[in-house]
Design a protein around this motif. Structure first.
Motif, PDB file in Angstrom:
ATOM      1  N   LYS A   1      48.817  33.183  42.496  1.00 39.77           N
ATOM      2  CA  LYS A   1      47.865  32.625  43.483  1.00 39.77           C
ATOM      3  C   LYS A   1      48.611  31.123  43.990  1.00 39.77           C
ATOM      4  CE  LYS A   1      44.725  35.386  43.370  1.00 39.77           C
ATOM      5  NZ  LYS A   1      44.451  36.387  44.504  1.00 39.77           N
TER       6      LYS A   1
ATOM      7  N   HIS B   1      46.151  36.761  51.420  1.00 35.94           N
ATOM      8  CA  HIS B   1      45.416  37.491  50.256  1.00 35.94           C
ATOM      9  C   HIS B   1      45.066  38.958  50.774  1.00 35.94           C
ATOM     10  CE1 HIS B   1      41.867  36.851  47.309  1.00 35.94           C
ATOM     11  NE2 HIS B   1      42.751  37.347  46.836  1.00 35.94           N
TER      12      HIS B   1
ATOM     13  N   SER C   1      38.112  37.549  46.769  1.00 36.88           N
ATOM     14  CA  SER C   1      38.402  37.970  45.280  1.00 36.88           C
ATOM     15  C   SER C   1      37.013  38.913  44.874  1.00 36.88           C
ATOM     16  CB  SER C   1      38.394  36.678  44.321  1.00 36.88           C
ATOM     17  OG  SER C   1      39.382  35.943  44.738  1.00 36.88           O
TER      18      SER C   1
ATOM     19  N   LYS D   1      39.482  45.064  46.692  1.00 38.19           N
ATOM     20  CA  LYS D   1      40.769  45.405  47.307  1.00 38.19           C
ATOM     21  C   LYS D   1      41.411  46.322  46.296  1.00 38.19           C
ATOM     22  CE  LYS D   1      42.470  40.988  47.393  1.00 38.19           C
ATOM     23  NZ  LYS D   1      41.486  40.293  47.282  1.00 38.19           N
TER      24      LYS D   1
ATOM     25  N   ASP E   1      46.753  42.702  46.027  1.00 35.97           N
ATOM     26  CA  ASP E   1      46.052  41.279  46.230  1.00 35.97           C
ATOM     27  C   ASP E   1      46.877  40.479  47.082  1.00 35.97           C
ATOM     28  OD1 ASP E   1      44.207  39.499  45.181  1.00 35.97           O
ATOM     29  OD2 ASP E   1      45.957  38.478  44.067  1.00 35.97           O
TER      30      ASP E   1
HETATM   31 MN    MN Z   1      43.121  37.902  44.687  1.00 37.45          MN
END
Ligand code: MN
Ligand code: OXD
Length: 580
Positions: A207, A227, A249, A253, A276
């Motif tokens: 991240k 993302h 999040s 995904k 991701d």
């Molecule tokens: Mn993520």
């Protein structure tokens, strides 16, 4: 090992001096080194081996119970000018942040080993990849970075050739939430993280680098760091289209990227490129192409079962590090909705009891190399990436957003991305299930002012006429009883098929104020047992609700003041006018 890059050598020496590390170890990325890290953690008790008969080379790490998720309130973007970070980020003056971190780092590695971890985000030979070096005192970080990135000697060679890299300094510190900060300095491409061992806070390639710092780099260099998962959808005729999809999040995904088609469409295939993060570049022909900067998956475990994600379920039966799951009597990993076995110990290591539950933390994770995924695309390592046909945004919305709709233009698609809102999940600390604005699913990850970010997105329309079509999906609509209206998982393939048909100009659609929606028989649901009124509600909009949504979204856009790009304001006005 050391390095011939003077800047890197000097920074490592400075970190060793500041932290007073007992020794410095340069990571080569070898399998033997990985095994050493595992053995070390087994010996010090921070890792335990799971049942080696059923789960060879699988391990369990139990984190500090106060260190189980990203900490957005402790994450900062530190820029010269606060306006560059934007109200979408926490900001601290650079000098103040550095002082705070230096005070925390001083002497923090006494008696400990300091690992120097060179890594490359993206295939080492891709011009779109970017390198970094993480310094960390955590063997857990070393082992996870080996699975999640191209880590070690090859990355170091590229850094020495390029003479540029993102610097990330990390120490787990005391794991005290009062002494925990994740600081980013995009102007100097550096990251400082202290006090957490959790993936999103500690595996700095993910991240911190591949989204927050990379989004900043991308704006300067004319690309996008997003993302997004990347998947390939192959038809029975062997034609493959690539889709990049952004969801917040813990909104599925990984499941979508590894989807196994329902029986009726068994001759279709989904190939995973990433689950991701996507880096999107325009090639010389004006085609947007994507690479996945990561090399592994750091996925949410609960809910993974044979039905929801068979590929992941099988993938994590070997060579996997589990964090914060429960275990069965015979020491197999166990989590809620696994649908087999029974828990005997919970994620804190206590005997499992339903009243105290759950057995696995809701944000428990697996870390595994992407190569373990049987659906891993053979183009996932291609240096030039894959051409993207469609970009899909989505959120977790009980009501309002239809199952799928298509933007009328790229600029309208940017508005749709900017309007993403979703219910919060356990991936970050804080309340779960509250709807919040999460533009492009980047609220926690955009390293600069959202207003500038949207302007950057809009600018792509001036550069090419070959941009992907943009869509929005919502798998999570519910009725008043809290039941899901759409079956989701494998059946989402049917929506992806509609998306690709639309890209090819092969499917009819109904034009509405918010975009193009499927006509009644546009998506094949004949065998799905969905009542006609439910289907209607999934593929239509409620004007009153949307007027209210657009008003609230307008207030949100206004909060960006003069920096908000006029093009986005125009799109918003147009949708409002169409709603009447
Ligand atoms: Mn993520
Ligand atoms: C993740 C997240 O871990 O988004 O991918 O939190």
């Amino acid at each position: 090992m050391t390095t011939k890059n003077e800047a890197l050598a000097a920074w490592v020496a400075e970190a060793a001096e500041l932290t007073q590390a007992k020794q410095t170890v340069w990571c080569s990325g070898s399998d033997a080194e990985f095994q050493n890290m595992i053995d070390l953690m087994l010996a010090e008790g921070t890792l335990s081996e799971l049942n080696s008969q059923t789960h060879p080379n699988c391990y369990l790490h139990r984190s500090d119970p106060q260190d189980v998720a990203r900490v957005e309130h402790l994450t900062f973007i530190c820029t010269e000018d606060q306006a560059d970070a934007g109200d979408n980020n926490n900001w601290m003056p650079i000098e103040q942040a550095k002082q705070k971190m230096t005070d925390l780092y001083r002497g923090c590695m006494q008696g400990r080993t300091m690992y120097v971890i060179p890594y490359c985000m993206g295939p080492v030979e891709s011009p779109f990849s970017r390198c970094g070096v993480e310094i960390s005192d955590s063997p857990y970080v070393v082992a996870n970075m080996k699975l999640m990135t191209r880590m070690g000697s090859a990355a170091l060679r590229r850094i020495e050739e390029e003479d540029t890299f993102v610097r990330g300094l990390h120490s787990t510190g005391e794991l005290d939430p009062e002494r925990r900060f994740i600081m980013h300095f995009p102007e100097e491409l550096s990251i400082m993280s202290y006090g957490s061992g959790y993936g999103g806070n500690a595996l700095l390639g993910k991240k911190c680098h591949a989204l927050r710092i990379a989004s900043w780099q991308a704006r300067r260099e004319g690309w996008l760091a997003e993302h997004m998962l990347i998947l390939g959808l192959e038809s029975p005729a062997g034609e493959t289209h690539y889709i990049a999809a952004a969801f917040p999040s813990a909104c599925g995904k990984t499941n979508l990227a590894m989807l196994i088609p329902p029986e009726k469409y068994a001759d279709w295939k989904i190939w995973t490129l990433g689950d991701d993060i996507a880096w999107l570049h325009m090639d010389e022909q004006g085609q947007l192409r994507a690479i996945n900067p990561e090399a592994g998956y750091f996925g949410v475990v609960p809910g993974t079962n044979r039905k929801t994600n068979r590929n992941a379920f099988d993938m994590i039966k070997q060579n996997t590090i589990f964090t914060n799951v429960g275990t069965t009597e015979d020491n197999q990993p166990w989590w809620e909705d696994k649908k087999e076995g029974a828990p005997s110990t919970d994620w804190k290591g206590r005997p499992y009891s339903e009243d105290v539950g759950p057995a696995a933390h809701p944000n428990s994770r697996f870390t595994v190399s992407a190569k373990e995924n049987r659906a891993y695309s053979n183009l996932a390592e291609a240096p030039e990436g894959v051409p993207i046909s469609a970009i899909v945004f989505g959120g977790r919305r009980r009501e309002l957003a239809p199952l799928v709709y298509q933007a009328k233009s790229w600029e309208h698609g940017v508005l749709i991305g900017a309007s993403v809102a979703s219910e919060t999940t356990a991936a970050a600390t804080g309340e779960v299930g509250v709807v919040r604005r999460d533009p492009m699913a980047m609220k926690p990850f955009c390293g600069y002012n959202f207003a500038d970010y949207w302007a950057h997105w809009l600018s792509f329309a001036e550069r090419t006429d070959k941009l992907p079509q943009i869509f929005h999906v919502n798998w999570f609509r519910q009725n008043d009883e809290g039941e899901f209206l759409w079956p989701g998982f494998s059946e989402n393939l049917r929506v992806l098929q509609w998306i690709i048909q639309r890209c090819k100009g092969e499917a009819d659609a109904t034009e509405t104020a918010i975009g193009y929606l499927p006509v009644e028989d546009g998506v094949d649901i004949a065998d799905l047992n969905i009542a006609p009124d439910v289907w209607q509600s999934l593929i239509s909009i409620n004007d009153d609700q949307w007027r209210q949504e657009m008003n609230e979204f307008g207030d949100y856009l206004d909060s960006f003041g003069d920096r908000l790009p006029a093009g986005l304001r125009e799109q918003h006005e147009q949708v409002k006018a169409a709603l009447g």
